[in-house]
Design a protein around this motif. Sequence first.
Motif, PDB file in Angstrom:
ATOM      1  N   UNK A  59      -0.869 -40.999  40.988  1.00 42.93           N
ATOM      2  CA  UNK A  59       0.576 -41.241  40.965  1.00 42.93           C
ATOM      3  C   UNK A  59       1.331 -40.014  41.472  1.00 42.93           C
ATOM      4  N   UNK A  60       0.868 -38.835  41.068  1.00 41.71           N
ATOM      5  CA  UNK A  60       1.465 -37.583  41.535  1.00 41.71           C
ATOM      6  C   UNK A  60       1.391 -37.495  43.050  1.00 41.71           C
ATOM      7  N   UNK A  61       0.218 -37.817  43.615  1.00 41.92           N
ATOM      8  CA  UNK A  61       0.041 -37.743  45.069  1.00 41.92           C
ATOM      9  C   UNK A  61       0.926 -38.749  45.793  1.00 41.92           C
ATOM     10  N   UNK A 254       0.308 -39.946  54.112  1.00 46.83           N
ATOM     11  CA  UNK A 254       1.697 -40.193  53.717  1.00 46.83           C
ATOM     12  C   UNK A 254       1.728 -40.713  52.275  1.00 46.83           C
ATOM     13  N   UNK A 255       2.627 -40.186  51.429  1.00 44.85           N
ATOM     14  CA  UNK A 255       2.729 -40.705  50.051  1.00 44.85           C
ATOM     15  C   UNK A 255       2.930 -42.208  49.985  1.00 44.85           C
ATOM     16  N   UNK A 262      -2.711 -47.679  46.099  1.00 39.11           N
ATOM     17  CA  UNK A 262      -2.844 -47.840  44.647  1.00 39.11           C
ATOM     18  C   UNK A 262      -2.413 -49.245  44.216  1.00 39.11           C
ATOM     19  N   UNK A 263      -1.334 -49.754  44.820  1.00 37.13           N
ATOM     20  CA  UNK A 263      -0.865 -51.100  44.481  1.00 37.13           C
ATOM     21  C   UNK A 263      -1.881 -52.156  44.906  1.00 37.13           C
ATOM     22  N   UNK A 264      -2.461 -51.983  46.102  1.00 32.53           N
ATOM     23  CA  UNK A 264      -3.450 -52.956  46.563  1.00 32.53           C
ATOM     24  C   UNK A 264      -4.670 -52.956  45.654  1.00 32.53           C
ATOM     25  N   UNK A 265      -5.153 -51.775  45.281  1.00 31.87           N
ATOM     26  CA  UNK A 265      -6.329 -51.694  44.416  1.00 31.87           C
ATOM     27  C   UNK A 265      -6.066 -52.400  43.083  1.00 31.87           C
ATOM     28  N   UNK A 266      -4.878 -52.213  42.524  1.00 25.76           N
ATOM     29  CA  UNK A 266      -4.535 -52.858  41.251  1.00 25.76           C
ATOM     30  C   UNK A 266      -4.559 -54.374  41.385  1.00 25.76           C
ATOM     31  N   UNK A 267      -3.966 -54.888  42.468  1.00 25.92           N
ATOM     32  CA  UNK A 267      -3.945 -56.333  42.691  1.00 25.92           C
ATOM     33  C   UNK A 267      -5.356 -56.852  42.951  1.00 25.92           C
TER      34      UNK A 267
END
Length: 532
Positions: A59-61, A254-255, A262-267
């Motif tokens: 999340x920081x990255x 790019x952030x 991260x969103x794709x991995x969660x889905x």
Amino acid sequence: MSGYKIGLDFGTTNSIISYFTSSAEVEAFQYGGPDGRRYIPSFIGYDEEFVEIGTAARTLAANHGDVETYGNFKMRLPIPADRLPEYIRHDRTPASVTTDYLRELLVSEENPYSFCKQQGEISGLVVSVPEIWQRDLYNRGRELLKQAIAALDLPLIQLVSEPVAAAAYYTWDMQRRAKDAGDESFSGNLLVCDMGGGTFDVSLCRIYGEQKVDVLYFDGQGDRGLESAGVAFDRRCVQAAYKAKHDSTLDENDPEFLRLLREFETVKIGSHARVTRYLTNAVREPEIYGDRQIYVFAGGYSLNFAQVCEAFAPIAAGITAVIERVRTWIAERQQTIDRVFLVGGFSQFFLVRRAIASALQFATDDPRLDATFNLTHSAYAISYGACLIANDRVQPSEKYLHNLGIVVDTIDANAERQRRAIEIIKGGTRLEELSQPQFADIPPLVTFQQDAPLTLTLWVDPQGKGVLVEESLPEMVKLPSYSPEDKWRVGMRVDRSQIAYLTIEEVRGEKRVEYELGNVLAKMFPGFVLIE
């Protein structure tokens, strides 16, 4: 000794800790408290004096592009120092970053979510490592990881090969089931296919006797296989969705890219069951389902079946190439595959399972494709196995693969000097037989002056292929003392973590020195990888 004996699957992408509960069940540790995760991203961030790991670091990255963050640092451990600036900044090294990550994960007093703070003291630790780390003589990953663990004063029991850990869990669980059913436990050849976020490795393991496990064959390339696993798929999916929406690609540093990833991995994880049904139908009837959206994520990004298949195509090609080599090896040696065990987080993805079955020329309902382990148990199998080994529930018998010895000069009856290659460690010997030094069958050596080094020449035959490579050790061996009466014998041992040592011992057993051979072997085999 009180405390927990734990298993750690220190993965390229995610790490998983396992321990035994008070009810004697193996359990995956939940990092972050009640709402935490059992998958702990192998990711770290340095925000001034603060260190973040796992999801917090990602999340920081994603929100602060200027913050120093690292992923894949485990696979950077063996990289030579002159190449480190490509990956590491601010005078850090992969070893120091690994130490920081393990400190925060396991023993940090400041981190309220570390294992010690949440669960309790660690009294023993088994950590899984890639099988290639013991086959690739250039790879110092084992030595450097062991040093990082020692720097934290953690009681390391051993480093264990990932397929051995997975097979250990398989045989333990199958034995429990057989006992409950009154049947005989499984014995035979188990093909462990480990498809995680960072690598795809395959090992044929022989399971026999009282929970014995041997690795017969291995195929995989460690970090050289990064394009054939879950993270590569995720990245290609995000790029495909971004390009479809914006008609351009996005810099992967790019952030915004990290946020989308991260969103794709969660889905992807959360929609596993639904996506499996979609993909099953789409494969059967592509003309009907081919344009259906498979994934929708991050508020407006989507992927259809064709885009998912395109992102998966390089991974399918990698799976096919590896499995073809496995099948060739099996055919040449008249071996069999009696069961297939798919482990690692990405192994349960429908297209992965289909590609492996197709490459093996198995029908999807072939009983050898063990479907009795659910998604969780398959994903946690390596960590569970490491925990079982730590608690002596399974005692796999690993072997050291390489022949090691020294070259000595002898004088024959005609006073002519001859060089002899003396074998000390025979490849294929079980580790338990190598825990104590094996000494060369030669007369004792003597030195003739104080402070003179004992000049030796080491030879190595990688994986017992019959090709000897030599390296002189003129400055390495420093004796602990000098006396004209001292006579020295030369030996070697290999510890439970597959790390080899040179042993120099005075024949009376009063003085001994040891030297780790990792640096020497790395120098002898720069960039060495042996695909069988």
